[in-house]
Design a protein around this motif. Structure first.
Motif, PDB file in Angstrom:
ATOM      1  N   ILE A  15       0.861  -1.186   0.000  1.00 40.84           N
ATOM      2  CA  ILE A  15       0.000   0.000   0.000  1.00 40.84           C
ATOM      3  C   ILE A  15       0.890   1.226   0.000  1.00 40.84           C
ATOM      4  N   GLN A  16       0.536   2.193  -0.830  1.00 40.63           N
ATOM      5  CA  GLN A  16       1.293   3.435  -0.886  1.00 40.63           C
ATOM      6  C   GLN A  16       0.344   4.580  -1.174  1.00 40.63           C
ATOM      7  N   GLU A  17       0.810   5.777  -0.937  1.00 41.41           N
ATOM      8  CA  GLU A  17       0.015   6.957  -1.228  1.00 41.41           C
ATOM      9  C   GLU A  17      -0.255   7.032  -2.726  1.00 41.41           C
ATOM     10  N   ALA A  18      -1.474   7.382  -3.061  1.00 44.44           N
ATOM     11  CA  ALA A  18      -1.823   7.550  -4.475  1.00 44.44           C
ATOM     12  C   ALA A  18      -1.198   8.840  -4.989  1.00 44.44           C
ATOM     13  N   ALA A  19      -0.874   8.844  -6.262  1.00 39.65           N
ATOM     14  CA  ALA A  19      -0.332  10.054  -6.881  1.00 39.65           C
ATOM     15  C   ALA A  19      -1.405  11.138  -6.863  1.00 39.65           C
ATOM     16  N   ASN A  20      -0.979  12.354  -6.617  1.00 38.05           N
ATOM     17  CA  ASN A  20      -1.929  13.468  -6.548  1.00 38.05           C
ATOM     18  C   ASN A  20      -2.337  13.977  -7.920  1.00 38.05           C
ATOM     19  N   HIS A  21      -1.605  13.580  -8.930  1.00 38.88           N
ATOM     20  CA  HIS A  21      -1.915  14.072 -10.273  1.00 38.88           C
ATOM     21  C   HIS A  21      -1.662  12.977 -11.297  1.00 38.88           C
ATOM     22  N   ARG A  22      -2.287  13.133 -12.416  1.00 37.39           N
ATOM     23  CA  ARG A  22      -2.015  12.221 -13.527  1.00 37.39           C
ATOM     24  C   ARG A  22      -0.698  12.640 -14.156  1.00 37.39           C
ATOM     25  N   PRO A  23       0.049  11.664 -14.675  1.00 32.08           N
ATOM     26  CA  PRO A  23       1.322  12.035 -15.294  1.00 32.08           C
ATOM     27  C   PRO A  23       1.099  12.863 -16.552  1.00 32.08           C
ATOM     28  N   THR A  24       2.041  13.746 -16.812  1.00 34.18           N
ATOM     29  CA  THR A  24       1.981  14.550 -18.031  1.00 34.18           C
ATOM     30  C   THR A  24       2.490  13.711 -19.191  1.00 34.18           C
ATOM     31  N   LEU A  25       2.236  14.182 -20.397  1.00 32.95           N
ATOM     32  CA  LEU A  25       2.743  13.503 -21.581  1.00 32.95           C
ATOM     33  C   LEU A  25       4.264  13.411 -21.522  1.00 32.95           C
ATOM     34  N   GLU A  26       4.898  14.471 -21.089  1.00 31.85           N
ATOM     35  CA  GLU A  26       6.359  14.472 -20.999  1.00 31.85           C
ATOM     36  C   GLU A  26       6.853  13.419 -20.008  1.00 31.85           C
ATOM     37  N   GLU A  27       6.157  13.279 -18.867  1.00 27.70           N
ATOM     38  CA  GLU A  27       6.548  12.268 -17.884  1.00 27.70           C
ATOM     39  C   GLU A  27       6.381  10.857 -18.446  1.00 27.70           C
ATOM     40  N   LEU A  28       5.298  10.634 -19.159  1.00 29.72           N
ATOM     41  CA  LEU A  28       5.077   9.321 -19.774  1.00 29.72           C
ATOM     42  C   LEU A  28       6.121   9.017 -20.843  1.00 29.72           C
ATOM     43  N   MET A  29       6.471  10.023 -21.632  1.00 24.53           N
ATOM     44  CA  MET A  29       7.483   9.822 -22.679  1.00 24.53           C
ATOM     45  C   MET A  29       8.845   9.544 -22.042  1.00 24.53           C
ATOM     46  N   GLU A  30       9.168  10.223 -20.960  1.00 28.10           N
ATOM     47  CA  GLU A  30      10.429   9.995 -20.259  1.00 28.10           C
ATOM     48  C   GLU A  30      10.461   8.575 -19.677  1.00 28.10           C
TER      49      GLU A  30
END
Length: 92
Positions: A65-80
């Motif tokens: 169990i971990q803290e959920a991300a507060n935001h959806r990843p950006t396109l740049e984060e997904l590409m990285e």
């Protein structure tokens, strides 16, 4: 959150790496062979916590169990992330 279909893929990969058949793993985890097959092949809509944990325990895996991300990843984060994954793929 990890979708059930992805859990099934992880289970199948680990089971094969350990050289276990579906029937053997199902018996060790005390679940039906058809349940395990449906999980591994993405044909199961829901699976109770106790069944998932028995399967994972039989494979020496566990849920965390971990803290959920507060935001959806950006396109740049997904590409990285994709670039990072490709650099780890030694088959290319």
């Amino acid at each position: 959150m990890l979708p059930l279909i992805q859990i099934g893929e992880i289970v199948a990969t680990k089971r094969r790496a350990l050289g276990l058949s579906q029937a053997t793993l199902a018996k060790q985890a005390r679940v039906g062979h058809s349940t395990l097959d449906a999980l591994e092949n993405g044909r199961i809509g829901e699976l109770g916590y106790s069944k998932i944990t028995r399967i994972l325990t039989a494979l020496s895996l566990e849920l965390t169990i971990q803290e959920a991300a507060n935001h959806r990843p950006t396109l740049e984060e997904l590409m990285e992330e994709d670039r990072d994954d490709q650099s780890l793929d030694r088959r290319r």
